[in-house]
Design an enzyme around this catalytic site. Structure first.
Site, PDB file in Angstrom:
ATOM      1  N   HIS A 192       0.882  -1.178   0.000  1.00 45.09           N
ATOM      2  CA  HIS A 192       0.000   0.000   0.000  1.00 45.09           C
ATOM      3  C   HIS A 192       0.911   1.216   0.000  1.00 45.09           C
ATOM      4  O   HIS A 192       1.592   1.502   0.977  1.00 45.09           O
ATOM      5  CB  HIS A 192      -0.887   0.007   1.246  1.00 45.09           C
TER       6      HIS A 192
ATOM      7  N   GLU B  14     -12.253  -1.811  -3.893  1.00 42.21           N
ATOM      8  CA  GLU B  14     -12.388  -0.356  -3.644  1.00 42.21           C
ATOM      9  C   GLU B  14     -11.676   0.389  -4.769  1.00 42.21           C
ATOM     10  O   GLU B  14     -10.796   1.225  -4.532  1.00 42.21           O
ATOM     11  CB  GLU B  14     -11.764  -0.007  -2.287  1.00 42.21           C
TER      12      GLU B  14
ATOM     13  N   CYS C  90     -11.514   8.827   1.533  1.00 40.54           N
ATOM     14  CA  CYS C  90     -10.046   8.902   1.477  1.00 40.54           C
ATOM     15  C   CYS C  90      -9.540   9.046   0.045  1.00 40.54           C
ATOM     16  O   CYS C  90      -8.480   9.642  -0.187  1.00 40.54           O
ATOM     17  CB  CYS C  90      -9.417   7.648   2.078  1.00 40.54           C
TER      18      CYS C  90
ATOM     19  N   CYS D  71     -10.201   4.861   9.191  1.00 34.85           N
ATOM     20  CA  CYS D  71      -9.265   5.481   8.240  1.00 34.85           C
ATOM     21  C   CYS D  71      -9.730   6.828   7.695  1.00 34.85           C
ATOM     22  O   CYS D  71      -8.915   7.714   7.466  1.00 34.85           O
ATOM     23  CB  CYS D  71      -8.912   4.530   7.100  1.00 34.85           C
TER      24      CYS D  71
END
Lengths: 635, 635
Positions: free
Chosen positions: A183, A309, A327, A405
């Site tokens: 990530h 996602e 985000c 998050c």
């Protein structure tokens, strides 16, 4: 290449944004701190501070939480840093210092910092970059360290993270073993370290991770095979998911997990801005254009599918099965901001504004206590959040504690908004966002009074460092503002040059010079490219930077029966009841069609005239569960 | 209560249907036989005949396949039975007899018949009704037995299945242990045994299973707990999935797995028709109305979601994530047919026809070699079958061998079509479907010449068993046929009574009396109830019983850009090139809108006039992978 403004040089005093910042300082940050300290009942246990205390040897116990639990502490600290600039708070700063003391003690002698691996699997360090977020957590803590240093001048955390960066540089690099994060985030963190310290070792390492990505698309598969164990069971052959399918300079389309993608693009733009490398800049521009011209919702949301996602394909923008994670919209703002530093262009600023006022802000309840992950453009409460394919699309914001998050990401963006509002070069001061308050530059202090975003009226009062100081004030003019007037000290400023979305105002400035920018804000009907199946025959309404939406509570049931007449005459007025008090609503005479009872009929549904009302998209879902729709059929 | 016609009393000689039947006798049935015999390479192994040979002790080996593998043999035999009536074939009959001999030998001394449990888990018989399909397989073999007996007069399989039914009756019932099938089908099989033998023991047992269902909604959970093992891991608490959430008489909405549902409703209607019980009939009517007025696609497809292959909620009819399994549309035809026997009403016949000509027929490729499970109303080849949420919606029919359940279901329906076309009571002969050919009743033989479904022109030539035989010929008139003319021997038949969708023609009939029914078939624009979000602003075109659709190959790309003008003038013509040769296409001057390159723009997309062409929905997907759309925006 423009300079980022230091946050301490911006004072926010803005009718719209100050209230959001106050919500965050007063509600969100303390609440998040309490959660990280496990002081809130009936929410998911965090244990994030405790993990650090245990790793520091200050407390007995075991690690608890996700493999990336440390990042919650990092994001909180970054938010606190910005918050301390906006609203100094000695007690909060003391508590943050104490947390940093613990973090320092949790750092291992070799510089390594990660409580999960330190406490649970020390033998597995750096073996599972694909799933285990070690670099991700490090990146967030580097961002926190740079922010805390900038905000307070204190460098303890900065030094901790420099040691961690050195440790990482000892592991990975051209002459070390190869590695890329599962990530992306370390690249952003390293660039922040570089910007804070000027040490190119960090920007080099950031660039290493960018350059290395996708060179070997089998990297994660080989890593998984070599290691022989997994953490989550993530499929290492899905190379689109984490953008490792091709070298970044060869990537032409925005693919995979949208947050990973925009974090990576932001780092690419940051590096390209530093190095001036044409290939990397070209890749940024290509990805920007693909993403914003073929894969972005009108709200600035990105990520069309819950599956990973992720981005899906060009022009696939379903409104009710959308992902559009908060985000991801925030990451799009990051990317836009970095592109603006390279080339101040309305195309970046317009998208930055679009995402900020719509797809980002919609993530937070007006009371600051609940948050959306997913930001749909259409919900139907009997379906959204309930039926298969729609379960991720909630019709109301869940309690913010259940999504760890997005809240801190909203915090760090909105508390550092000054950085997005301003930048400067040697001879030019750029105003990107009409943020009310003041900003200090080497050339001048500029006070801003702003009626934005509700009205197109902003004034800049200039206090040059010395009389007749010459510089250019460059003010962004939104592409939707067709007729823009610029006044200097009450007189029309003629022969202004508008280029690429910015009006450039050169002058030898006198103290008290006042520039007024005004443009009208009619309600605009937005049409979607006809390659998009979902919005055919529809329009979305916008006014100023805001996308508007229709909610059941204002318009009765069955929003799908409503039509916006081709010749609709829109009126707008300021709402006077909570929770939407002070916002501008749009009203007009619309049409409702309604059928008889039969499921299928040869009889055309009847029509009636109805009054229709739209509200700013970001404010939807604040008045109970009800239907919501952005794109409406035009008639 | 009307009588079903024996299939041997119907001769099909129909321009439309005979070709379909020939495809099935010549292509589908032999191919399926070869598969069941494991003679086809590169398809999934069946082993279904072998399982029976092994269970019969004729061959060494082990069971292979799904727990319901036996039902493939049953469905093949049922199709063969009907096929032998339509097209006698001594060799095929011999082979079917041989299969039946093996089945008889595979039956256990106590009457039990199921090769999976006999060979693999004899100790687990009747313990897992929830997952293990023992009753389901038995039901299909009973249907085959009754069909084979009706077709050939041979009763060997009938006796086998009577023994099995007796065995089941020894296990379950009011004074035995309680039980309900996980997948309804045994009820249909037992009713077929009852109709074939007149033995009410079987209808009583069928009714037992219907009555027992949902009495204890925890039945499957308790069964699972008691048993302590699972086969598939199916969730026993999902009581909607298999319609065990409430007693059937209390069910008000069509819920759960749509094939299970309509199989159950069909059995309920069959039993209600026999017993005349008002509560059961009322439940059938309530479920019918809910399903057909709130949960049915315009094609007669049912099942809005892939999740459980199930109904979802009222008015939720997504076109591109649809399920609409071919078998479910077939089950809807079964249900409609049983309701017609109770009460001949256009509301049942219209839906029966709608499903038959659209959602059923679309399941089969025009060449008979490929089949759809899922029958979407909109496909986009870059999305359908590829992206998350759309993976089950294939843009082309897969090779039929890969889907074992739909092909034999199409076979048994289309090969027994005569039963759906006709019925009779003591004094009335009902023509439901304008099926060309002839039909024999106690009162008369009726020859039919039919231009249906392409034109509204049918003639009935009556040969009464004796001159001046009095009876009523009742001919269904579709609800869409606004102006229907009835001629008797060339003269207008005045004062006809049309009631509930049927024109009743009483007469003392002479040999050669000819009734001609003609109605016009304009292209009809169908509007959807505005409670359905997906079809807002759209129309679907129909002509006669056919729903029409638009394919990319006829209309260029981006079907979503096309609009049907409010005042469109439709023309129709017979196509002259394969594979659609002989079908009627609809053409008209339509509109294409197309935007400029921007994703979002204030500029309204431009319009141009284009010629648009629609084809019958069932024939879509026969000319390569392309976009398809039923509901089109009207302008």
């Amino acid at each position: 290449m423009n300079q980022e403004i230091k946050l301490r040089n911006v004072k926010v005093n803005d009718a719209f944004w100050s209230e959001k910042q106050r919500l965050i300082t007063d509600v969100v940050i303390p609440y998040q701190e309490a959660i990280l300290n496990d002081e809130i009942e009936n929410v998911e246990k965090s244990h994030a501070f405790a993990n650090f205390r245990i790793a520091a040897g200050l407390e007995e116990g075991e690690f608890y939480g996700m493999v990336f639990q440390d990042s919650d502490v990092a994001k909180w600290l970054e938010g606190v840093a910005y918050s301390l600039v906006v609203k100094p708070d000695g007690e909060l700063e003391k508590r943050a210092d104490a947390v940093i003391d613990v973090i320092e003690k949790a750092q291992q002698p070799d510089g390594y910092l990660n409580t999960y691996f330190t406490l649970k699997e020390p033998e597995h360090r750096w073996q599972n970059l694909h799933e285990c977020h070690e670099l991700y957590c490090a990146g967030h803590m580097m961002e926190a360290a740079a922010a805390y240093y900038e905000a307070t001048g204190k460098d303890k955390l900065l030094r901790v993270m420099e040691r961690m960066a050195d440790h990482i540089a000892g592991q990975f690099g051209p002459d070390k073993k190869s590695g890329i994060p599962g990530h992306q985030e370390i690249e952003l963190g390293l660039m922040k370290l570089y910007h804070a310290t000027g040490n190119e070792k960090y920007s080099d390492l950031a660039q290493y991770f960018i350059d290395e990505r996708g060179k070997n698309p089998d990297y994660f598969r080989e890593e998984t095979e070599k290691r022989g164990w997994t953490h989550f069971g993530l499929d290492p052959s899905d190379t689109k998911y984490n953008q490792s399918f091709a070298p970044v300079r060869e990537q032409k389309t925005a693919e995979g997990h949208s947050v990973r993608a925009v974090y990576m693009y932001t780092a690419m733009a940051d590096i390209a801005g530093k190095t001036g490398e044409p290939e990397l800049l070209q890749a940024c521009e290509t990805l920007w254009d693909n993403m914003t011209q073929k894969r972005m919702y009108v709200t600035g949301g990105i990520g069309s599918t819950v599956d990973g996602e992720a981005f899906s394909i060009d022009y696939d923008l379903p409104n009710d099965t959308v992902y559009a994670e908060t985000c991801a919209a925030i990451g799009l703002v990051f990317f836009a901001r970095k592109m603006l530093d390279i080339h101040p262009s309305g195309k970046y600023a317009d998208v930055m504004e679009r995402a900020l006022y719509n797809g980002v802000l919609s993530g937070m309840q007006l009371d600051g206590k609940r948050f959306f992950y997913v930001n749909p453009l259409e919900v139907e409460p009997e379906i959204s959040g309930k039926l298969h394919g729609y379960k991720h699309v909630l019709p109301e914001r869940p309690g913010w504690y259940s999504c760890a998050c997005c809240p801190p990401n909203v915090v760090r963006l909105l508390m550092s908004l000054g950085k997005y509002a301003w930048s400067s070069s040697e001879d030019t001061i750029y105003s990107h966002l009409y943020l009310g308050g003041s900003a200090s530059f080497t050339q001048a202090v500029i006070d801003v009074e702003s009626s934005y975003p509700w009205e197109g009226r902003v004034s800049y009062t200039v206090k040059p460092v010395r009389e007749e100081q010459h510089f250019v004030l460059a003010v962004r003019i939104p592409s939707y503002a067709k007729e823009c007037r610029i006044l200097l000290n009450g007189e029309e400023w003629r022969n202004t040059v508008t280029e690429d979305g910015y009006v450039y105002l050169p002058r030898s400035w006198q103290t008290g010079d006042k520039v007024e920018v005004t443009f009208s804000m009619p309600v605009r009907k937005i049409y979607c490219n006809t390659a998009v199946r979902e919005n055919e025959g529809c329009v979305a309404l916008m006014r100023g930077p805001f996308v508007y939406c229709f909610e059941g509570v204002d318009n009765g049931g069955r929003l799908q029966e409503l039509r916006i007449p081709e010749n609709a005459e829109f009126t707008h007025s300021v709402m006077d009841t909570e929770p939407l008090k002070g916002m501008t609503a749009v009203e007009f005479d619309g049409i409702r069609v309604h059928s008889r009872e039969e499921l299928y009929s040869e009889e055309k549904p009847a029509q009636e005239k109805v009054r229709m009302k739209a509200i700013p998209y970001f404010a939807w879902g604040n008045r109970g569960k009800n239907q919501m729709k952005v794109w409406m059929l035009e008639k």
